[in-house]
Design a protein around this motif. Structure first.
Motif, PDB file in Angstrom:
ATOM      1  N   UNK A 131      42.624  70.597  19.503  1.00  0.00           N
ATOM      2  CA  UNK A 131      42.212  70.400  20.855  1.00  0.00           C
ATOM      3  C   UNK A 131      43.555  71.460  21.533  1.00  0.00           C
ATOM      4  N   UNK A 132      43.840  72.348  20.217  1.00  0.00           N
ATOM      5  CA  UNK A 132      44.746  73.706  21.105  1.00  0.00           C
ATOM      6  C   UNK A 132      46.153  72.831  21.924  1.00  0.00           C
ATOM      7  N   UNK A 133      46.396  71.942  21.542  1.00  0.00           N
ATOM      8  CA  UNK A 133      47.502  71.681  22.234  1.00  0.00           C
ATOM      9  C   UNK A 133      49.219  72.117  21.534  1.00  0.00           C
ATOM     10  N   UNK A 134      48.930  71.844  20.330  1.00  0.00           N
ATOM     11  CA  UNK A 134      50.578  71.730  19.682  1.00  0.00           C
ATOM     12  C   UNK A 134      51.701  71.043  19.845  1.00  0.00           C
ATOM     13  N   UNK A 135      51.129  69.759  20.387  1.00  0.00           N
ATOM     14  CA  UNK A 135      52.328  68.667  20.454  1.00  0.00           C
ATOM     15  C   UNK A 135      52.166  67.892  19.342  1.00  0.00           C
ATOM     16  N   UNK A 136      53.701  67.123  18.848  1.00  0.00           N
ATOM     17  CA  UNK A 136      53.803  66.971  17.466  1.00  0.00           C
ATOM     18  C   UNK A 136      54.870  65.214  17.429  1.00  0.00           C
ATOM     19  N   UNK A 137      54.818  64.724  17.050  1.00  0.00           N
ATOM     20  CA  UNK A 137      55.250  63.125  17.094  1.00  0.00           C
ATOM     21  C   UNK A 137      56.711  63.512  16.795  1.00  0.00           C
ATOM     22  N   UNK A 138      57.486  64.674  15.858  1.00  0.00           N
ATOM     23  CA  UNK A 138      58.467  65.123  15.630  1.00  0.00           C
ATOM     24  C   UNK A 138      59.243  65.530  16.337  1.00  0.00           C
ATOM     25  N   UNK A 139      60.484  65.562  16.327  1.00  0.00           N
ATOM     26  CA  UNK A 139      61.507  66.197  17.459  1.00  0.00           C
ATOM     27  C   UNK A 139      61.524  67.711  16.998  1.00  0.00           C
ATOM     28  N   UNK A 140      61.718  68.328  15.794  1.00  0.00           N
ATOM     29  CA  UNK A 140      61.485  69.191  14.983  1.00  0.00           C
ATOM     30  C   UNK A 140      60.482  70.055  14.821  1.00  0.00           C
ATOM     31  N   UNK A 141      59.326  69.449  15.595  1.00  0.00           N
ATOM     32  CA  UNK A 141      57.979  69.915  15.736  1.00  0.00           C
ATOM     33  C   UNK A 141      57.657  70.408  14.003  1.00  0.00           C
ATOM     34  N   UNK A 142      57.197  71.145  13.796  1.00  0.00           N
ATOM     35  CA  UNK A 142      56.836  70.458  11.940  1.00  0.00           C
ATOM     36  C   UNK A 142      57.830  71.357  10.742  1.00  0.00           C
ATOM     37  N   UNK A 143      59.000  71.189  10.887  1.00  0.00           N
ATOM     38  CA  UNK A 143      59.873  72.342  10.755  1.00  0.00           C
ATOM     39  C   UNK A 143      59.810  71.318   9.276  1.00  0.00           C
ATOM     40  N   UNK A 144      60.111  69.923   9.225  1.00  0.00           N
ATOM     41  CA  UNK A 144      60.319  69.007   8.325  1.00  0.00           C
ATOM     42  C   UNK A 144      58.827  68.862   6.535  1.00  0.00           C
ATOM     43  N   UNK A 145      57.305  70.042   7.305  1.00  0.00           N
ATOM     44  CA  UNK A 145      56.681  69.740   6.814  1.00  0.00           C
ATOM     45  C   UNK A 145      56.491  71.540   5.963  1.00  0.00           C
ATOM     46  N   UNK A 146      57.848  71.742   5.636  1.00  0.00           N
ATOM     47  CA  UNK A 146      57.149  73.866   5.737  1.00  0.00           C
ATOM     48  C   UNK A 146      57.085  74.138   4.712  1.00  0.00           C
ATOM     49  N   UNK A 147      57.739  72.806   3.322  1.00  0.00           N
ATOM     50  CA  UNK A 147      57.126  73.081   2.039  1.00  0.00           C
ATOM     51  C   UNK A 147      55.608  72.439   1.845  1.00  0.00           C
ATOM     52  N   UNK A 148      54.826  71.801   2.427  1.00  0.00           N
ATOM     53  CA  UNK A 148      53.949  70.615   2.596  1.00  0.00           C
ATOM     54  C   UNK A 148      52.771  71.363   2.673  1.00  0.00           C
ATOM     55  N   UNK A 149      52.265  71.928   1.231  1.00  0.00           N
ATOM     56  CA  UNK A 149      50.932  72.917   1.198  1.00  0.00           C
ATOM     57  C   UNK A 149      49.378  71.945   2.637  1.00  0.00           C
ATOM     58  N   UNK A 150      49.535  70.814   1.816  1.00  0.00           N
ATOM     59  CA  UNK A 150      48.011  70.508   2.071  1.00  0.00           C
ATOM     60  C   UNK A 150      48.752  69.933   3.851  1.00  0.00           C
ATOM     61  N   UNK A 151      49.668  69.361   4.628  1.00  0.00           N
ATOM     62  CA  UNK A 151      49.486  69.176   5.387  1.00  0.00           C
ATOM     63  C   UNK A 151      49.137  70.408   6.558  1.00  0.00           C
ATOM     64  N   UNK A 152      49.927  71.560   5.739  1.00  0.00           N
ATOM     65  CA  UNK A 152      50.051  73.126   6.502  1.00  0.00           C
ATOM     66  C   UNK A 152      48.484  73.289   7.092  1.00  0.00           C
ATOM     67  N   UNK A 153      48.486  73.018   5.175  1.00  0.00           N
ATOM     68  CA  UNK A 153      46.617  73.518   5.526  1.00  0.00           C
ATOM     69  C   UNK A 153      45.460  72.914   6.437  1.00  0.00           C
ATOM     70  N   UNK A 154      45.692  71.666   6.335  1.00  0.00           N
ATOM     71  CA  UNK A 154      44.847  70.693   6.851  1.00  0.00           C
ATOM     72  C   UNK A 154      44.656  71.465   8.698  1.00  0.00           C
ATOM     73  N   UNK A 155      46.286  71.227   9.105  1.00  0.00           N
ATOM     74  CA  UNK A 155      46.458  71.633  10.590  1.00  0.00           C
ATOM     75  C   UNK A 155      46.157  72.617  10.907  1.00  0.00           C
ATOM     76  N   UNK A 156      46.319  73.625   9.557  1.00  0.00           N
ATOM     77  CA  UNK A 156      45.851  74.846  10.186  1.00  0.00           C
ATOM     78  C   UNK A 156      44.396  75.455  10.413  1.00  0.00           C
TER      79      UNK A 156
END
Length: 372
Positions: A131-156
């Protein structure tokens, strides 16, 4: 056609053409309007020669023409019902599949959970991305998943299918429904070939143009991050992580506003490029340019659109920037971390409904939180 146009024009200022949920009440409104307008309404008087041959009064009292129009109205209503079902199935299917994938993946990788239940992580980020909100449960957003291709591709994938490429996914879904053997293909064929439904379901040519424009913007945005920051903010990561990070952050630059790298560490030139992409995000360029193909004067339409983008809206952005600078004059003089670039980045991000920020040292939230 009139009902669809009125509803579409009412939403142009909201930049919500690509959001799935906004289409469902629109379809319901159009359906009600058609049934209400054409219920027991007389046919327009005409001069059909067949009516005179049959000795019947043209237009109103011709039962053949009235029956034909009633059948047409029924087909249009069936097409709207079909489109409502397709949009609903499109929404539920994508969200449900991505929710299951993320839940299983997070449950299988406890080190990624960081105290958040896998199901809660999945359901929250699926809906906020789609829904194009961009909110995250983590204070650093998705920086902790910078190298996780699976999560980044699914979210994209959720961001693209729920917003920027929604007209493309919608047309593909309608086309797919017309090829299912046990479903009547006639309503779907009407949806694919009738200009009445072009408010959200774009014609074939416009859909191709939108796809091309989105592909070009994605390539350019990903390339500029890789070229300008390969040896800076991306320097600590391997090549695969650099590619994933550049692609993920480019997708979010024009839409939801997730980030897997610290934008404050980007080069100045890269930050300026990001601001250009966020400014473009305020205008669905693929749709606007494609509509110019059907405009009475293509050159005049495109020229008017370019003038609106380059001149009209920039005054509004500049006025907001100057107002904030005047209000925060003391902070600019006394705080070295309070920069003009940070304020301008925040203003353009808000104008493009992106939500990215350069942040402020010592606080885990947006730079605008430090404003008076």
């Amino acid at each position: 056609r009139r009902a669809w146009t009125d509803q579409d024009q009412a939403r142009q200022g909201q930049d919500s053409w690509g959001q799935v949920f906004n289409m469902l009440p629109l379809l319901y409104t159009i359906r009600r309007h058609i049934l209400k307008t054409h219920k027991d309404s007389p046919l327009p008087r005409g001069s059909n020669t067949d009516d005179r041959v049959q000795g019947q009064r043209p237009g109103v009292n011709n039962p053949t023409r009235r029956a034909q129009r009633c059948n047409d109205i029924k087909l249009i209503v069936r097409a709207l019902d079909r489109l409502f079902i397709i949009v609903s199935v499109y929404y539920v299917t994508i969200c449900l599949v991505c929710f299951i994938m993320l839940t299983i993946y997070m449950a299988a990788n406890p080190d990624l959970q960081r105290g958040i239940h896998p199901a809660w992580f999945a359901v929250f980020h699926v809906f906020t991305a789609f829904n194009d909100a961009g909110l995250s449960l983590y204070s650093d957003n998705f920086i902790g998943f910078v190298g996780d291709w699976f999560i980044c591709l699914v979210i994209s994938f959720l961001i693209v299918t729920g917003y920027t490429a929604f007209p493309i996914g919608l047309r593909f879904s309608v086309w797919l429904s017309s090829h299912i053997p046990w479903i009547d293909p006639l309503p779907s064929q009407l949806l694919l070939h009738s200009p009445v439904f072009a408010g959200h379901l774009l014609p074939a040519l416009e859909t191709k143009i939108l796809l091309i424009v989105l592909a070009i913007l994605t390539i350019l945005g990903t390339g500029q991050i890789l070229i300008l920051d390969w040896n800076k903010v991306l320097a600590p990561y391997p090549v695969r992580t650099k590619l994933i990070a550049a692609f993920f952050n480019d997708i979010n630059t024009r839409t939801s506003g997730f980030n897997s790298i610290n934008f404050a560490e980007l080069k100045i030139s890269s930050i300026l490029c990001v601001m250009v992409l966020m400014y473009i995000a305020a205008y669905p360029i693929g749709v606007r340019v494609s509509r110019a193909l059907n405009a009475p004067s293509n050159a005049a339409y495109i020229g008017q659109y370019i003038k609106q983008v380059l001149f009209t809206s920039q005054y509004f952005v500049l006025a907001c920037f100057l107002a904030i600078c005047i209000a925060e004059d003391d902070r600019f003089q006394n705080d070295p971390n309070f920069t003009f670039l940070g304020v301008l980045f925040e203003v353009v991000s808000a104008f493009g409904t992106v939500g990215l920020t350069l942040g402020y040292p010592g606080i885990p939230y947006a730079f605008s939180a430090e404003w008076s």
